[in-house]
Enzyme design. Structure first.
Site, short mmCIF file in Angstrom:
data_model
loop_
_atom_site.label_atom_id
_atom_site.label_comp_id
_atom_site.label_asym_id
_atom_site.label_seq_id
_atom_site.Cartn_x
_atom_site.Cartn_y
_atom_site.Cartn_z
N LYS A 1 0.86 -1.19 0.00
CA LYS A 1 0.00 0.00 0.00
C LYS A 1 0.90 1.24 0.00
O LYS A 1 1.77 1.39 0.88
CB LYS A 1 -0.87 -0.03 1.25
CG LYS A 1 -2.18 0.70 1.11
CD LYS A 1 -3.05 0.37 2.31
CE LYS A 1 -4.33 1.15 2.28
NZ LYS A 1 -5.01 1.11 3.57
C1 E4P Z 1 -8.33 2.18 3.37
O1 E4P Z 1 -7.55 1.38 2.91
C2 E4P Z 1 -8.16 2.89 4.64
O2 E4P Z 1 -7.51 2.02 5.53
C3 E4P Z 1 -9.45 3.26 5.31
O3 E4P Z 1 -10.57 2.87 4.55
C4 E4P Z 1 -9.52 4.64 5.84
O4 E4P Z 1 -10.76 4.85 6.45
P1 E4P Z 1 -11.07 6.09 7.39
O5 E4P Z 1 -11.17 7.31 6.55
O6 E4P Z 1 -12.38 5.75 8.04
O7 E4P Z 1 -9.94 6.17 8.37
#
Ligand code: E4P
Length: 212
Positions: A84
């Site tokens: 990621k």
């Molecule tokens: C995606 O890969 C992220 O980990 C996540 O969806 C972020 O979500 P949030 O905006 O609720 O922290």
């Protein structure tokens, strides 16, 4: 249409993965911090549950650093690990390199169509537009999913649209409706997807009638 779980709490993952309905897990540094555990142990535990696609965020100022850290993750976890990376120029450079050597890359923190175009050109496996954070900032997260999905479809792009930052059940249906390939969702949203007050009420009645 696939569902991923967005959490680093292993017991939460175990419970939902056992349904057979979850195709992957996404984590991020905040979710790892919230788990209060060593990240490497968390990843190992998740993989031991039989998860086949685990997004692991890597850190680094430069593409070189991001690549080094990604290669290290890949050495430890092999093909289960999806790297990621943040959608920055350095992240995109690293994405291009890592995709070329056959690693899956999930480009995260995506907030515009232009960013998603660059992610696809960099060979990303997944692009992660953040619906909830768009909405938090009075932007239209679902419209972004729709726009990216249309542009990818009309240009034959292979990168999958992974709707992220999903906070409620309604957003899941709407995101798939406008073209998302995958939604990554918190455990509670997964649970909420399965339940309805009329299901509970109807079942109560049916159970009474079984015994009548
Ligand atoms: C995606 O890969 C992220 O980990 C996540 O969806 C972020 O979500 P949030 O905006 O609720 O922290």
């Amino acid at each position: 249409m696939k569902l991923f779980l967005d959490t680093a709490i292993v017991s939460d993952i175990e419970e939902r993965v056992s349904t057979g309905l979850i195709d992957g897990i996404t984590t991020n540094p905040t979710l790892i911090r919230k788990s209060g555990r060593d990240p490497w142990k968390v990843y190992t535990d998740i993989i031991e549950l039989g998860v086949e696609d685990l997004s692991i965020e890597v850190n680094g100022e430069s593409s070189k650093e991001l690549i080094e850290n990604a290669v290290c993750v890949n050495k430890n976890y092999g093909n289960v690990a999806t790297i990621k990376l943040p959608c920055t120029i350095e992240g995109l450079k690293a994405c291009k390199y890592l995709s070329n050597i056959g690693l899956r890359v999930n480009m995260t923190l995506v907030f515009t169509v232009s960013q998603s175009i660059l992610c696809s050109l960099a060979g990303a496996t997944y692009v992660s537009p953040f619906i909830g954070r768009m909405d938090d900032n009075s932007l239209d997260g679902i419209k972004l999913i729709n726009d990216i999905s249309n542009i990818y479809a009309s240009n034959g792009v292979k990168t999958k649209v992974l709707a992220a930052s999903v906070r409620d059940v309604q957003s899941v249906g709407v995101a798939f409706g406008v073209g998302a390939d995958i939604c990554t969702i918190p455990p509670k949203v997964f649970d909420d997807m399965a339940s309805h007050v009329l299901t509970d009420k109807g079942l109560e009645q049916f159970n009474r009638d079984f015994l009548a």
